[in-house]
Enzyme design. Sequence first.
Site, PDB file in Angstrom:
ATOM      1  N   MET A 292       0.988  -1.504   0.155  1.00 63.56           N
ATOM      2  CA  MET A 292       0.359  -0.025   0.132  1.00 63.56           C
ATOM      3  C   MET A 292       0.446   1.224   0.070  1.00 63.56           C
ATOM      4  SD  MET A 292      -2.879   1.612   0.156  1.00 63.56           S
ATOM      5  CE  MET A 292      -3.170   3.607  -0.433  1.00 63.56           C
ATOM      6  N   GLU A 327       5.125   0.899  -5.931  1.00 62.61           N
ATOM      7  CA  GLU A 327       4.524   1.593  -4.622  1.00 62.61           C
ATOM      8  C   GLU A 327       5.508   2.775  -4.757  1.00 62.61           C
ATOM      9  OE1 GLU A 327       1.758   0.738  -2.982  1.00 62.61           O
ATOM     10  OE2 GLU A 327       1.775  -1.325  -3.919  1.00 62.61           O
TER      11      GLU A 327
END
Length: 873
Positions: A292, A327
């Site tokens: 994330m 990411e």
Amino acid sequence: MKRLFFLPFALSVGAFLFLGTGPAKAKVGIAAVPGALPKTMQPVLYDINIVPDLTTMKIRGNELITIKVLKATNTVMLNALQTTVSSAKLDGRAATAVKMGAQTLAMTFPRTLSVGEHKLAIAYTATVQTSAQGLFVQKYTDQKTGKPTELIGTQMESTDGRRMFPSWDEPVFRARFHLAATMPRSWTGVSNMPIEKSVNVGSDLKRVTFRTSPIMPTYLLVFCAGDFDKISASAGATKLNVYGTRGTGSELTYALGSMERLVPYFENYYGVKFPLPKLDLISIPQFFGGAMENWGGMTFTERTVVFDPKLQTPSQQRQIFDIIAHETSHQWNGDFVTMAWWDSLWLNEGFATWMEAKSTAELNPDWRWWLRFDADTNGSLVADARLNTTKIQVPVHNETEANTIFDPEIAYQKAGAFLRMMEAYLGPKTFQRGLHKYFVANAYSNSVPQDLWMGLSSASHQNVATIANSWINQPGFPLVTVKSSCANGRRMLELSQRRYTSFADNSSTLWDVPLNIEDGSGKTMPVLFAKRTDTIASGNCDAPLILNGENLGYFRVSYDPAQQVIQQANFKMLSVADRLSLLNDSWQFAVDGKSQLGDYLAYVKADNGDIDPAVARTILGHFGEMENFEYGKPGEVAFKAFEVTYLKPILGALGGWDGPTSDVERTGLRLNVIAALARADDKDTVAEAQRRFAAFQADRNALQPPLRDTVIGIVGRYADPKTYDALRQLALSSHNPIEMQTFFGSVFSAKDPVLADRSLQSSLSLPPQFSSFAPIIVAIVGQDHPEAAWAFLQRNNDKIFGGLSQFDRIPYITGIAGSFWRGVSADQIASYMKANVPPAAAKEIAKSMEDVQLQLEHRDRLLPQIDAFEKSQ
């Protein structure tokens, strides 16, 4: 998560824009964006203080929110979930009413709020989660002591910030965040910004306050705390840190080195310096299936970060670099500039999917990374040919839908492939200039696709929206059909396009298709094919023709028989990307009934003797699909015998079991071939794996990567009870999660029905960091024992999926259930999904059930052709 501009001038590559961290005027006003919250006000600054209690599993929180009222009102509505409010005051005046909705908190105040800034104070109690949503606790095994322990993490995307604190939990409501959190003194706390101060409170606790963040959406807020190892470096002015659980310090070195290379790459490519003072990478044991992009504090599942060359292969090392690239790219596309609403998720994820491949390929040219991207794009084309596919730009109406649009084939890969195609068409330098314009114009703000088209149009002097809208606003993709004729040695092409589907479709859809034509002239001819039909001249009649040169386009091509013969005669002289395109297209045409299997096999025959890893791996994948269709059918034994005959010469050409390991791709292919031979029940291969495992049991140094995982996987597949117990004990006695995963994965693949039943039972009592593997174990066992695994799934459904967040649960349930197509009726699968997936996710059920039906149709269609092929050998 793992996957324009108005300036009158263009900055050259390497020129940087230094931007402050203050709010920018939004390019997209909140009133123009969908969402359930009223657009009467917006947050400016959250000042949050939280005290998580892992005994009571509650969060005591206080927040003071600076809000800007845009329209006079006496009601404030924001998001909250699993939260109890004890006090709510606005400018010091208490609310007269506080009402909790399904995922909202509405507060009424005695006076009408005037337009302008106000202070909203809320005291509340929220819930510590046991799965990766909101603020959660992750239990795991300490690598040094082998004892159970825990840490805190957060996962806010897409709509779980509201679980940790009441907030305007929609992307367009950007604000600054000033976070303070109480934790054990021995723990390390990490958030988006560096620590501002730390104060001891009580006998063994401390309160850590972090510096105020730039303006950003709630879903990018991060807070992690635990017993972490940490290693650090720098990239220019940016401090880089990698955090991992105690004992993983040395295994984090590769991740840190990757960040040192990637941050300067993206700064240079985007022409925008990383605007935060630090960038952290935080490794969390098995918290969810990927990573994330929290701004300044990226979180990763442990297995996608740690690297130990004694346990992992160079191929796995490359995958780690790739996901870190994804990411890190998001720190600009997604964080610095964020999509305005979830319908444009692809602006985040497709962008990062393309840029992860681009950065990985350019920083590591010998990896041939675009060929892996091509393989993923082919998977996207397969999914996008379905009746229930979606557009890239997909409508989103509520929280549940927001959690279902993270479609790896469409929002990630198709969108990424579309961007790659546009880059090739406009030209890499032009495309780069357009992106720089996009980032400058939308800095610290939210964007919609039109913003991107404006930047690219400004840089290219073309109407990019006209081309792009046909790709993002309609489902599917085109099939370009070519018929050739020859006159005086010159070839003429009659082109036509229509939507390619795995079903009957009469749509009149048209695309602006950027063709990249290779006709033997030595030059590539770009053609924008935007009509239903067209005629063009292209090269000499006897030269091989490729319309999708280097596989840069997102479409399939059907060639007439004359062109197929020329392609096959010159097959090995074509580029690897072109060979992959021809193999994948012809295979899918056969699967979908557009052509015969023999048309595909003619390309395979033309490739005879070729051991290029990418090409050979593609053919092995197609053979694996054929084997899957033959599973349990009369022709299974004969097909597996053909596979063994086909594969053994390839293994010999690669040097056998102990061939050279200097070439990572050839080594990876060798391992693929060995594994395929074992799946084909080749007794010699299985016996050799068992011999090597026995040596490993006597001496742990006898089996090293990259062969180690392959051998252990084969041994587990064909395990007897003694071997099963040995593998299970190796897993349980290890403190290293990577090693544990290797042994557990081997154990749970055992074919023996008694052992398979043990595997099912074991799925309910896994070590804490592997609890989310339970559904995967059921699916693995279900391949060989569908009835037993299906019955087990029905009896234990809540336990199996209980460790998953709502975000993960829907794709897991539909994916796992859909994998039972070979042994469970379609009606049973559909009934199970409807009972366990919320109505708002009905599209996911439809997609999964279409896959089930197509697998059955493909098997019925291809089996007679496969059997006929076997008999001809």
